[in-house]
Design an enzyme around this catalytic site. Structure first.
Site, PDB file in Angstrom:
ATOM      1  N   TYR A   1      43.638 -24.893   1.520  1.00 32.63           N
ATOM      2  CA  TYR A   1      42.678 -24.741   0.423  1.00 32.63           C
ATOM      3  C   TYR A   1      42.976 -25.764  -0.672  1.00 32.63           C
ATOM      4  CZ  TYR A   1      39.880 -22.087  -3.058  1.00 32.63           C
ATOM      5  OH  TYR A   1      38.961 -21.687  -4.004  1.00 32.63           O
TER       6      TYR A   1
ATOM      7  N   SER B   1      38.620 -25.970  -8.016  1.00 36.29           N
ATOM      8  CA  SER B   1      39.530 -24.814  -8.110  1.00 36.29           C
ATOM      9  C   SER B   1      40.730 -25.176  -8.971  1.00 36.29           C
ATOM     10  CB  SER B   1      40.004 -24.478  -6.694  1.00 36.29           C
ATOM     11  OG  SER B   1      41.121 -23.632  -6.689  1.00 36.29           O
TER      12      SER B   1
HETATM   13  P1  NAP Z   1      33.127 -16.760  -1.477  1.00 35.99           P
HETATM   14  O1  NAP Z   1      33.511 -15.660  -0.615  1.00 35.99           O
HETATM   15  O2  NAP Z   1      33.977 -17.950  -1.313  1.00 35.99           O
HETATM   16  O3  NAP Z   1      31.563 -17.075  -1.310  1.00 35.99           O
HETATM   17  C1  NAP Z   1      31.110 -18.217  -0.738  1.00 35.99           C
HETATM   18  C2  NAP Z   1      29.942 -17.982   0.190  1.00 35.99           C
HETATM   19  O4  NAP Z   1      29.899 -19.088   1.093  1.00 35.99           O
HETATM   20  C3  NAP Z   1      29.993 -16.711   1.045  1.00 35.99           C
HETATM   21  O5  NAP Z   1      28.722 -16.115   1.111  1.00 35.99           O
HETATM   22  C4  NAP Z   1      30.393 -17.259   2.373  1.00 35.99           C
HETATM   23  O6  NAP Z   1      30.068 -16.459   3.473  1.00 35.99           O
HETATM   24  C5  NAP Z   1      29.660 -18.586   2.372  1.00 35.99           C
HETATM   25  N1  NAP Z   1      30.115 -19.478   3.422  1.00 35.99           N
HETATM   26  C6  NAP Z   1      31.346 -19.581   3.981  1.00 35.99           C
HETATM   27  N2  NAP Z   1      31.346 -20.521   4.930  1.00 35.99           N
HETATM   28  C7  NAP Z   1      30.091 -21.030   4.975  1.00 35.99           C
HETATM   29  C8  NAP Z   1      29.464 -22.014   5.763  1.00 35.99           C
HETATM   30  N3  NAP Z   1      30.119 -22.697   6.702  1.00 35.99           N
HETATM   31  N4  NAP Z   1      28.155 -22.269   5.566  1.00 35.99           N
HETATM   32  C9  NAP Z   1      27.461 -21.601   4.634  1.00 35.99           C
HETATM   33  N5  NAP Z   1      27.990 -20.653   3.844  1.00 35.99           N
HETATM   34  C10 NAP Z   1      29.304 -20.370   4.018  1.00 35.99           C
HETATM   35  O7  NAP Z   1      33.144 -16.283  -2.946  1.00 35.99           O
HETATM   36  P2  NAP Z   1      33.344 -16.924  -4.382  1.00 35.99           P
HETATM   37  O8  NAP Z   1      34.620 -16.379  -4.874  1.00 35.99           O
HETATM   38  O9  NAP Z   1      32.082 -16.661  -5.099  1.00 35.99           O
HETATM   39  O10 NAP Z   1      33.560 -18.490  -4.229  1.00 35.99           O
HETATM   40  C11 NAP Z   1      32.560 -19.463  -4.365  1.00 35.99           C
HETATM   41  C12 NAP Z   1      33.208 -20.827  -4.470  1.00 35.99           C
HETATM   42  O11 NAP Z   1      34.044 -20.848  -5.617  1.00 35.99           O
HETATM   43  C13 NAP Z   1      34.100 -21.203  -3.295  1.00 35.99           C
HETATM   44  O12 NAP Z   1      33.992 -22.598  -3.052  1.00 35.99           O
HETATM   45  C14 NAP Z   1      35.482 -20.880  -3.796  1.00 35.99           C
HETATM   46  O13 NAP Z   1      36.492 -21.615  -3.162  1.00 35.99           O
HETATM   47  C15 NAP Z   1      35.343 -21.274  -5.249  1.00 35.99           C
HETATM   48  N6  NAP Z   1      36.305 -20.699  -6.174  1.00 35.99           N
HETATM   49  C16 NAP Z   1      36.460 -19.349  -6.283  1.00 35.99           C
HETATM   50  C17 NAP Z   1      37.353 -18.843  -7.239  1.00 35.99           C
HETATM   51  C18 NAP Z   1      37.594 -17.388  -7.421  1.00 35.99           C
HETATM   52  O14 NAP Z   1      38.537 -17.046  -8.166  1.00 35.99           O
HETATM   53  N7  NAP Z   1      36.819 -16.494  -6.853  1.00 35.99           N
HETATM   54  C19 NAP Z   1      38.059 -19.717  -8.036  1.00 35.99           C
HETATM   55  C20 NAP Z   1      37.881 -21.092  -7.875  1.00 35.99           C
HETATM   56  C21 NAP Z   1      36.988 -21.563  -6.947  1.00 35.99           C
HETATM   57  P3  NAP Z   1      31.151 -15.346   3.951  1.00 35.99           P
HETATM   58  O15 NAP Z   1      30.994 -14.189   3.011  1.00 35.99           O
HETATM   59  O16 NAP Z   1      30.795 -15.033   5.355  1.00 35.99           O
HETATM   60  O17 NAP Z   1      32.517 -16.004   3.853  1.00 35.99           O
HETATM   61  C1  GCO Z   2      44.573 -17.943  -4.494  1.00 33.06           C
HETATM   62  C2  GCO Z   2      43.178 -17.857  -5.003  1.00 33.06           C
HETATM   63  C3  GCO Z   2      42.646 -19.144  -5.538  1.00 33.06           C
HETATM   64  C4  GCO Z   2      41.386 -18.959  -6.292  1.00 33.06           C
HETATM   65  C5  GCO Z   2      40.798 -20.091  -7.010  1.00 33.06           C
HETATM   66  C6  GCO Z   2      41.604 -20.520  -8.167  1.00 33.06           C
HETATM   67  O1  GCO Z   2      44.844 -17.344  -3.461  1.00 33.06           O
HETATM   68  O2  GCO Z   2      45.409 -18.556  -5.179  1.00 33.06           O
HETATM   69  O3  GCO Z   2      42.299 -17.316  -4.106  1.00 33.06           O
HETATM   70  O4  GCO Z   2      42.973 -20.246  -4.912  1.00 33.06           O
HETATM   71  O5  GCO Z   2      40.419 -18.343  -5.533  1.00 33.06           O
HETATM   72  O6  GCO Z   2      40.339 -21.114  -6.210  1.00 33.06           O
HETATM   73  O7  GCO Z   2      40.922 -21.459  -8.898  1.00 33.06           O
END
Ligand code: NAP
Ligand code: GCO
Length: 265
Positions: free
Chosen positions: A159, A146
């Site tokens: 986080y 992230s």
């Molecule tokens: P997300 O909501 O974080 O999707 C992740 C999935 O993991 C969801 O289906 C969630 O289920 C599932 N999950 C949560 N806890 C779990 C567990 N204990 N066992 C198995 N599955 C579990 O959506 P996303 O935004 O696509 O994020 C994916 C990854 O990218 C995450 O690690 C997040 O931190 C990272 N990330 C996201 C962003 C962003 O801007 N979106 C940026 C940087 C990094 P639920 O729907 O029930 O929670």
């Molecule tokens: C926040 C965001 C993030 C992003 C992501 C950034 O509240 O600042 O949710 O932390 O999801 O991980 O890279």
């Protein structure tokens, strides 16, 4: 150069929490590159939703219910995948959660929960796949990090602690198992439009954009939120033989956020 180095033909990829969002987009790209897709999610409803979405795209994915924080369940799932499909070549630790709570108002239990899903679980999943990767003579592990692997901000202490830890777990897996031809790298997405970040983009009652939405666009040299598609090419690269000498690296896919000091007021 032989462009087949970017192919994932014949590879088995397990993407955690990939029913929708970033994990789904990565799985879609892996399928296009030739891989067999396996995913899990936390409950049957999400797995069914994922299976429908994959089927709509013509992707024959296999989906399983598994809580990635439960070590026994993860070990059992890996055995099932090995028995029913084959040895996992590529693991993407994608499942994650975020809790946006000011640190002094956050309970230790809430803090632990985030660390459990975002840091302990990647350890548990990586640990479960590494022995068979060693035996097979190769493996790729991609940890979804992230911006918060590098930066802090209000309300995301747990986080940031977890994703900072995940960056170092990535480097340590590289250090410990690089000699077995296992590459462990991270992808650090910038601000990506998914349900996880939807609250930060909600329209205000007067119809104007959320202040955080405006802040992120101003802070991103690309001047937009990222899309899940933006992560597909980098993920295929890190999963493929084209990156066989890239190890312990975090590839930030952030439209330039980390390079930019921000606009002068
Ligand atoms: P997300 O909501 O974080 O999707 C992740 C999935 O993991 C969801 O289906 C969630 O289920 C599932 N999950 C949560 N806890 C779990 C567990 N204990 N066992 C198995 N599955 C579990 O959506 P996303 O935004 O696509 O994020 C994916 C990854 O990218 C995450 O690690 C997040 O931190 C990272 N990330 C996201 C962003 C962003 O801007 N979106 C940026 C940087 C990094 P639920 O729907 O029930 O929670
Ligand atoms: C926040 C965001 C993030 C992003 C992501 C950034 O509240 O600042 O949710 O932390 O999801 O991980 O890279």
């Amino acid at each position: 150069m032989d462009m087949k180095a970017f192919s994932l033909e014949g590879k088995i990829a397990w993407i955690t929490g990939a029913s929708y969002g970033i994990g789904f987009a990565i799985a879609e790209a892996f399928h296009a590159a030739g891989a067999t897709i396996v995913f899990n999610d936390i409950n049957q409803e999400l797995v069914d939703r994922g299976l429908n979405s994959y089927a709509e795209k013509g992707i024959p994915a296999r989906g399983y219910v598994c809580d990635v924080t439960d070590e026994d369940a993860v070990k059992a799932l890996v055995k099932t995948i090995e028995r029913e499909i084959g040895v996992i070549d590529i693991l993407v630790n994608n499942a994650g959660i975020i809790r946006r709570i000011p640190m002094t108002e956050m309970s230790a239990a809430e803090f632990r929960k985030v660390i459990d899903v975002d840091l302990n679980a990647p350890f548990i999943c990586a640990k479960a796949v590494i022995p068979a990767m060693i035996e097979k003579g190769h493996g790729k592990i991609i940890n979804i990090c992230s911006m918060m692997s590098e930066l802090g901000r209000e309300t995301v202490s747990a986080y940031a602690a977890a994703k900072g830890g995940l960056k170092m777990l990535t480097r340590n897996i590289c250090s410990e198992y690089g000699g077995h031809n296992i590459q462990c790298n991270g992808i650090g997405p910038g601000y990506i439009a998914t349900p996880q970040t939807a609250p930060l983009r909600e329209r205000q009652p007067d119809g104007s954009r959320h202040p955080f939405d405006q802040f992120i666009v101003a802070k991103t040299p690309a001047a937009r939120w990222g899309t899940t598609d933006d992560l597909q090419g980098p993920a295929v690269f890190l999963a493929s033989d084209a990156s066989n000498f890239v190890n312990g690296h975090i590839l930030y896919v952030d439209g330039g956020i980390l390079a930019y000091i921000g606009k002068q007021p």
